[in-house]
Design a protein around this motif. Structure first.
Motif, PDB file in Angstrom:
ATOM      1  N   PHE A  35       0.889  -1.159   0.000  1.00  0.00           N
ATOM      2  CA  PHE A  35       0.000   0.000   0.000  1.00  0.00           C
ATOM      3  C   PHE A  35       0.926   1.207   0.000  1.00  0.00           C
ATOM      4  O   PHE A  35       1.836   1.284   0.843  1.00  0.00           O
ATOM      5  N   ALA A  36       0.724   2.166  -0.911  1.00  0.00           N
ATOM      6  CA  ALA A  36       1.646   3.294  -0.998  1.00  0.00           C
ATOM      7  C   ALA A  36       0.920   4.577  -1.359  1.00  0.00           C
ATOM      8  O   ALA A  36      -0.038   4.568  -2.133  1.00  0.00           O
ATOM      9  N   GLY A  37       1.397   5.686  -0.794  1.00  0.00           N
ATOM     10  CA  GLY A  37       0.835   7.001  -1.082  1.00  0.00           C
ATOM     11  C   GLY A  37       1.554   8.073  -0.292  1.00  0.00           C
ATOM     12  O   GLY A  37       2.664   7.863   0.204  1.00  0.00           O
ATOM     13  N   PHE A  38       0.913   9.220  -0.160  1.00  0.00           N
ATOM     14  CA  PHE A  38       1.441  10.298   0.666  1.00  0.00           C
ATOM     15  C   PHE A  38       1.050  10.048   2.111  1.00  0.00           C
ATOM     16  O   PHE A  38      -0.001   9.458   2.386  1.00  0.00           O
ATOM     17  N   GLY A  39       1.877  10.514   3.048  1.00  0.00           N
ATOM     18  CA  GLY A  39       1.496  10.471   4.453  1.00  0.00           C
ATOM     19  C   GLY A  39       0.213  11.263   4.636  1.00  0.00           C
ATOM     20  O   GLY A  39       0.010  12.293   3.990  1.00  0.00           O
TER      21      GLY A  39
END
Length: 177
Positions: free
Chosen positions: A8-12
């Motif tokens: 799962f990846a994205g901006f904080g």
């Protein structure tokens, strides 16, 4: 069950770690072997964030996912960073509200969900992550619906009980995509 090795990846601040935690909790409730390994930049909110989730019937050798069979990408930098690592035949779920780029790989299944836009339209601000978890559930059926709901109940803070129903709505919305 096929082993799941998910990034799962994205901006904080997008709820990437929470989405991974809910997914991992579902595996825990089912009695599976699992790991949840968060990773984020020092900036936290606004910086990069990702987490590795492994769910298996067998012991897990390493909690770090370097060759995922599933990628859930919430922004373009995350997609660009991890798309090349997804196993052939893998699944990519992305927030098409924030990622308009075409995927050059023909050996992965790509599902575009306008999760950020849907969250805003449906009064579920900040729950784009759970819309994508709903899509993940719909595509992989990695646990019974009751188990996913129980995982959400375990992960939503008791200090914010109003968020329980909103998370349920977001998952249902994603599963309907």
């Amino acid at each position: 069950m096929k082993d799941l090795n998910i990034i799962f990846a994205g901006f904080g601040g997008q709820g990437v770690l929470f989405a991974g935690k809910v997914t991992a909790y579902a595996g825990l409730i089912l009695g599976k072997e699992l790991s949840w390994l968060p990773s984020y930049g020092p900036e936290m909110r606004g910086g990069t964030a990702n987490c590795s989730v492994c769910i298996s019937d067998k012991p897990i050798g390493s909690p770090l996912v370097t060759s995922p069979n599933v990628l859930v990408a919430m922004n373009l930098p995350s997609l660009e960073k991890f798309i090349g690592t997804v196993q052939p035949g893998g699944l990519v779920i992305l927030d098409s509200s924030l990622i308009q780029t075409e995927i050059a790989r023909g050996d992965v299944s790509v599902h575009r969900v306008p999760s950020s836009s849907l969250a805003e339209e449906k009064g579920l601000s900040g729950l784009s992550n759970m819309i994508l978890v709903g899509k993940l559930f719909q595509e992989l059926d990695f646990c019974p619906a009751e188990t996913l709901d129980e995982a959400i109940q375990k992960c939503v803070s008791a200090r914010r009980p109003q968020m329980l129903e909103l998370n349920r709505q977001a998952v249902a919305l994603g599963a309907a995509q």
